[in-house]
Write an enzyme that holds these catalytic residues in place. Structure first.
Site, PDB file in Angstrom:
ATOM      1  N   ASP A 488       0.814  -1.222   0.000  1.00 31.71           N
ATOM      2  CA  ASP A 488       0.000   0.000   0.000  1.00 31.71           C
ATOM      3  C   ASP A 488       0.843   1.265   0.000  1.00 31.71           C
ATOM      4  O   ASP A 488       0.350   2.356  -0.284  1.00 31.71           O
ATOM      5  CB  ASP A 488      -0.864   0.037   1.269  1.00 31.71           C
ATOM      6  CG  ASP A 488      -2.169  -0.715   1.110  1.00 31.71           C
ATOM      7  OD1 ASP A 488      -2.651  -0.829  -0.025  1.00 31.71           O
ATOM      8  OD2 ASP A 488      -2.700  -1.188   2.135  1.00 31.71           O
TER       9      ASP A 488
HETATM   10  C1  BGC Z   1       0.290   1.164   6.394  1.00 30.64           C
HETATM   11  C2  BGC Z   1      -0.039  -0.027   5.534  1.00 30.64           C
HETATM   12  C3  BGC Z   1      -1.520  -0.172   5.388  1.00 30.64           C
HETATM   13  C4  BGC Z   1      -2.165   1.135   4.947  1.00 30.64           C
HETATM   14  C5  BGC Z   1      -3.667   0.987   4.990  1.00 30.64           C
HETATM   15  C6  BGC Z   1      -0.390   2.396   5.857  1.00 30.64           C
HETATM   16  O1  BGC Z   1      -0.117   3.470   6.709  1.00 30.64           O
HETATM   17  O2  BGC Z   1       1.678   1.340   6.420  1.00 30.64           O
HETATM   18  O3  BGC Z   1       0.510  -1.202   6.115  1.00 30.64           O
HETATM   19  O4  BGC Z   1      -1.775  -1.165   4.420  1.00 30.64           O
HETATM   20  O5  BGC Z   1      -1.785   2.194   5.791  1.00 30.64           O
HETATM   21  O6  BGC Z   1      -4.337   1.996   4.367  1.00 30.64           O
HETATM   22  C1  NOJ Z   2      -1.652  -3.886   5.544  1.00 31.44           C
HETATM   23  C2  NOJ Z   2      -2.852  -3.923   4.659  1.00 31.44           C
HETATM   24  O1  NOJ Z   2      -3.985  -4.357   5.396  1.00 31.44           O
HETATM   25  C3  NOJ Z   2      -2.611  -4.834   3.469  1.00 31.44           C
HETATM   26  O2  NOJ Z   2      -3.718  -4.798   2.598  1.00 31.44           O
HETATM   27  C4  NOJ Z   2      -1.356  -4.452   2.746  1.00 31.44           C
HETATM   28  O3  NOJ Z   2      -1.148  -5.380   1.693  1.00 31.44           O
HETATM   29  C5  NOJ Z   2      -0.178  -4.436   3.684  1.00 31.44           C
HETATM   30  N1  NOJ Z   2      -0.458  -3.580   4.818  1.00 31.44           N
HETATM   31  C6  NOJ Z   2       1.113  -3.970   2.986  1.00 31.44           C
HETATM   32  O4  NOJ Z   2       1.081  -2.623   2.708  1.00 31.44           O
END
Ligand code: BGC
Ligand code: NOJ
Length: 816
Positions: A488
């Site tokens: 993400d």
């Molecule tokens: C986090 C990610 C997460 C995303 C969700 C980010 O701040 O680092 O792990 O998937 O937020 O929107």
């Molecule tokens: C947490 C999110 O829930 C997941 O969808 C994502 O793939 C990982 N973070 C990596 O960014």
């Protein structure tokens, strides 16, 4: 080495021996509508279905200590005026003995202090939206004890977000009723709400309180409530401010005598036209709530409900039980990993001590991946989940990134256009089909974006997932990344310079060509799955087409997605490589190494092995495999949120555990069981129990992230419980290392074990039959399957044919 507890494998419990765990070590209660988080000192909160909109008890965010509040119990010795909490320790009263046992769907906290033993069992039964606290107080002194027992919870004014922010309104709206010793919380019931909460007790009361300020007293916290100190409730009635529920019970106990006291915290709804009793009044109609309460205040009913709960969990875990030479594997596979998978089924990413319960809904990619870990336990619910998810898919084949559990409608609140999203649906459906053989799901009519009259078959949804990727390819023939892919935080089109601007929702810059090698690997995997599904349904031409598309994508990766010793991660907005030896930082990323190998890329030309060697030499740390190396030491506007994290944290080079099982699976695909297992143990919470002080999170469930080598404290875990790590670890261990893999035509048993093992045993329920599996292997050798015997007859290969439901199948496999 500091341990804070131990596993009780027999009882399927983790027993915490000290209340001062590095973080609250929590558990979940509930499996249908009423859910609770409970820490090892009784902290946490409860909600009905939606952690934000129907919050029953209050959690104060950014608390110090972290799990202040929640459920409170106090004992007071009337002879000496000494008081303590049998659930927790504080500066004012250290318990003489303490233990918390977290089990499957229940938690028990026991303590002893000044000769008084107290043990409280907390659980949420199946049939009703209530949380039960059954407290047994025993007098271990040699003289009679005269005690007061106080309970307390603080109510949330329903919408947890509003509750935590809108004080100018909220401090004026709190309302309660107290009737027959039961505290009813009815804020906003007078107007549009038709639900209320209640807190009852099995004993006659010496008093009660519903005003938190009265209960705690001025300038005091939960460690020293004034009411408890004085030994007297004030019978306060809340009007605004902070409504709470507290009971005061007097106990006279002879030496050795025990008493059971039950508290019930419940949620109830009335129909709109029968909210009040008498009609026309403002008094809650309580008949329904009273009936539920009466049931659980009965000790025998509580015992029965608890027995049902235990049976339920035993049944859920039955489909796969293993006995291996490694205790970490056994307890993880048999109990805790499966349990964590069910918790992700129930909670997705909504409520934990790291997810606030007021932010994210059900993630599209998250829920599809979670399904891989629970489909064998709750296949019908997995089916329903798939159809819910598919109904939020867009007609373009793209997907909303999340939907709200209460409405099941997709929304863009956490961003849109994550180009990996639709492909995960294919993996989820494939897993469901392999587990159940129920191909009727493919013919289900499912809408797009929940719009009436937009329905097509689920098969067509899957085709659109595939064509969505094919229609969005960049100059190298690789999939465009869109807002981001699985990572993400790899926001290659975002270019944010504004402080605090959300990377996930900020308008992307158009006209770029950012491509993802990870999505290419995922595409190859998904297209292969869908090709098999099409061929099985007799659509050979479609199968051939899909295989051609897969081969084309694999070729694009070979040509443009290979960096020399590993798979490249991406091309950025302007076409520059990401995750390449040519970069100063972020030279190698873990995700494409795992996913490309899983997508069958590099198996015939040695690149898969080379990539995995690079992972071993460049990314593997004693605490797991880091996401990237070297971590970004400064902000890269062209990369987005990934470089917003300090080096070694989260997506910027921590051990982002979700990705590790992909490497384990890839290692088994190239036949390296030793390495796969070694990686498994590095992040396995039970195997890390001895470094609990460093790891900090619970030793019974996986965490999302473990600080990477560049972090201040490498090895420190964060974000436990609600993570895709649960499902993928389960898949990597059970399907690839142990090798028990459901397929459309039978149960594959093709282990890739660590060489030290001499085999293992397992029972697997699969499509109604029970497979008793015995695997034998000479210890000291990395063996692969040589001879399969099913019910005494040799079978070629490693596929155990399907057996009729109700039968038992003896499977013997020899590795050499
Ligand atoms: C986090 C990610 C997460 C995303 C969700 C980010 O701040 O680092 O792990 O998937 O937020 O929107
Ligand atoms: C947490 C999110 O829930 C997941 O969808 C994502 O793939 C990982 N973070 C990596 O960014």
């Amino acid at each position: 080495m500091t341990r804070f507890g131990h596993f009780d494998d027999e009882r399927r419990e983790y027993r915490i021996e000290r209340p001062d765990t590095p973080l609250p070590w929590i558990n979940y209660l509930g499996s249908d509508e009423f859910f609770s988080l409970i820490s090892n000192t009784g902290g946490g909160y409860s909600f009905f279905r939606d952690a934000r909109l129907r919050r029953v008890t209050r959690y104060r965010y950014n608390n110090v200590p972290l799990d202040t509040g929640g459920r409170a119990l106090y004992l007071r010795d009337r002879a000496t005026a000494e008081f303590w909490s049998p659930l927790r320790q504080s500066a004012h009263h250290d318990l003489d003995a303490y233990e918390c046992a977290h089990g499957l769907g229940y938690t028990r906290i026991g303590s002893q202090h000044l000769g008084i033993e107290a043990e409280t069992l907390f659980f949420v039964p199946f049939d009703d939206p209530v949380e039960i606290w059954r407290t047994r107080i025993t007098n271990r002194r040699d003289r009679a004890a005269s005690l007061s027992l106080f309970s307390a919870v603080e109510f949330c004014l329903w919408d947890a977000w509003d509750d935590a922010t809108n004080f100018q309104r909220n401090l004026s709206i709190g309302e309660v009723e107290v009737e027959a010793g039961v505290v009813y919380h009815k804020t906003e019931y007078r107007e549009r709400r038709d639900h209320f909460a209640y807190f009852g007790c099995s004993e006659p009361l010496a008093g009660f309180d519903t005003r938190l300020d009265r209960f705690l007293g001025p300038q005091r916290g939960w460690d020293r409530p004034l009411v408890v100190e004085r030994g007297e409730s004030t019978n306060s009635i809340a009007h605004g401010w902070a409504p709470c529920g507290s009971h005061h019970v007097s106990l006279e106990l002879e030496p050795g005598e025990s008493r059971d006291i039950v508290f019930v915290l419940g949620y109830a709804e009335n129909s709109r036209n029968a909210k009040f009793d008498p009609p026309g009044s403002q008094t809650i109609a309580k008949a329904g709530a009273r009936a539920v309460l009466a049931r659980y205040l009965e000790a025998s009913e509580t015992t029965l409900a608890f027995a049902q709960l235990r049976e339920h969990w035993d049944r859920l875990l039955e489909p796969l039980q293993v006995t291996t030479p490694n205790a970490h594997v056994d307890r993880t596979v048999n109990v805790w990993n499966a349990y964590q998978c069910m918790i992700t089924f129930n909670l997705s990413r909504s409520a934990s001590f790291f997810e606030s319960g007021i932010g994210r809904g059900m993630g599209f990619r998250d829920s599809n991946q979670d399904l891989l870990g629970f489909v064998h336990m709750v296949p019908e619910q997995a089916r329903a989940r798939i159809l819910d998810l598919a109904a939020t898919q867009l007609a373009s084949g793209g997907a909303y990134h999340q939907y709200q559990p209460l409405t099941k409608r997709g929304n863009d609140a956490v961003g849109s256009g994550f180009n990996d999203d639709p492909l995960w649906l294919v993996l989820a459906v494939a897993a469901y089909l392999k587990e159940t053989g129920d191909s009727t799901i493919l013919d289900e009519q499912v809408p797009y974006d929940n719009a009436p009259n937009s329905e097509s078959t689920l098969t067509e949804h899957l085709r659109r997932s595939i064509s969505y990727t094919l229609a969005r390819r960049g100059p190298h023939g690789l999939p465009l990344i869109g807002r981001a892919d699985w990572n993400d935080c790899l926001n290659l089109n975002c270019f944010s310079e504004t402080p605090g601007e959300p990377f996930q929702t900020t308008e992307n810059r158009h006209g770029g060509v950012a491509e993802s090698v990870f999505i290419a690997g995922l595409f190859a995997l998904a297209a292969g799955e869908l090709a098999t599904i099409a061929e099985r349904a007799g659509r050979t031409a479609e199968g051939t087409q899909l295989r051609a598309a897969r081969a084309e994508m694999q070729a694009a990766v070979r040509e443009h997605g290979w960096d020399g010793s590993w798979f490249l991660r991406a091309y950025d907005y302007s076409g520059a490589p990401v995750g390449s030896a040519a970069n100063d930082e972020g030279q190698i990323f873990v995700e494409p190494q795992g996913m490309c190998v899983m997508g069958g890329i590099g198996l015939d030309d040695g690149r898969a092995r080379t990539a995995l060697e690079s992972v071993a030499s460049r990314l593997a740390t004693p605490h797991g495999i880091a996401l990237l190396q070297p971590a970004y030491s400064r902000y890269h506007v062209e990369l987005g949120e990934i470089s917003s994290y300090p080096p070694g944290y989260k997506e910027n080079g921590s051990v982002f555990c979700h990705t590790n099982p992909w490497i384990m699976i890839a290692e088994t695909i190239v036949g390296n069981g030793d390495r796969a297992f070694d990686y498994y143990l590095r992040i396995n919470p039970s195997a890390r129990e001895d470094i609990g002080e460093l790891h900090r999170c619970e030793p019974y469930v996986a965490a999302q992230t473990i600080a990477g080598p560049e972090a201040a404290e490498p090895g420190e875990a964060k974000n436990s419980w609600l993570t895709g790590t649960a499902a993928w670890n389960y898949v990597a261990m059970t399907q690839w290392i142990l090798g028990i893999r459901p397929e459309l035509d039978g149960l594959r048993v093709d282990p890739c074990l660590p060489s030290g093992w001499d085999g293992y045993r397992a029972t697997r329920r699969f499509r109604g039959a029970e497979y008793r599996i015995v695997v034998r292997k000479p210890a000291g050798r990395a063996g692969r399957a040589t001879a399969l015997v099913v019910d005494g007859r040799p079978v070629d290969g490693t596929l155990v044919p399907l057996a009729p439901a109700g039968t038992t199948v003896e499977v013997e496999l020899t590795l050499a």
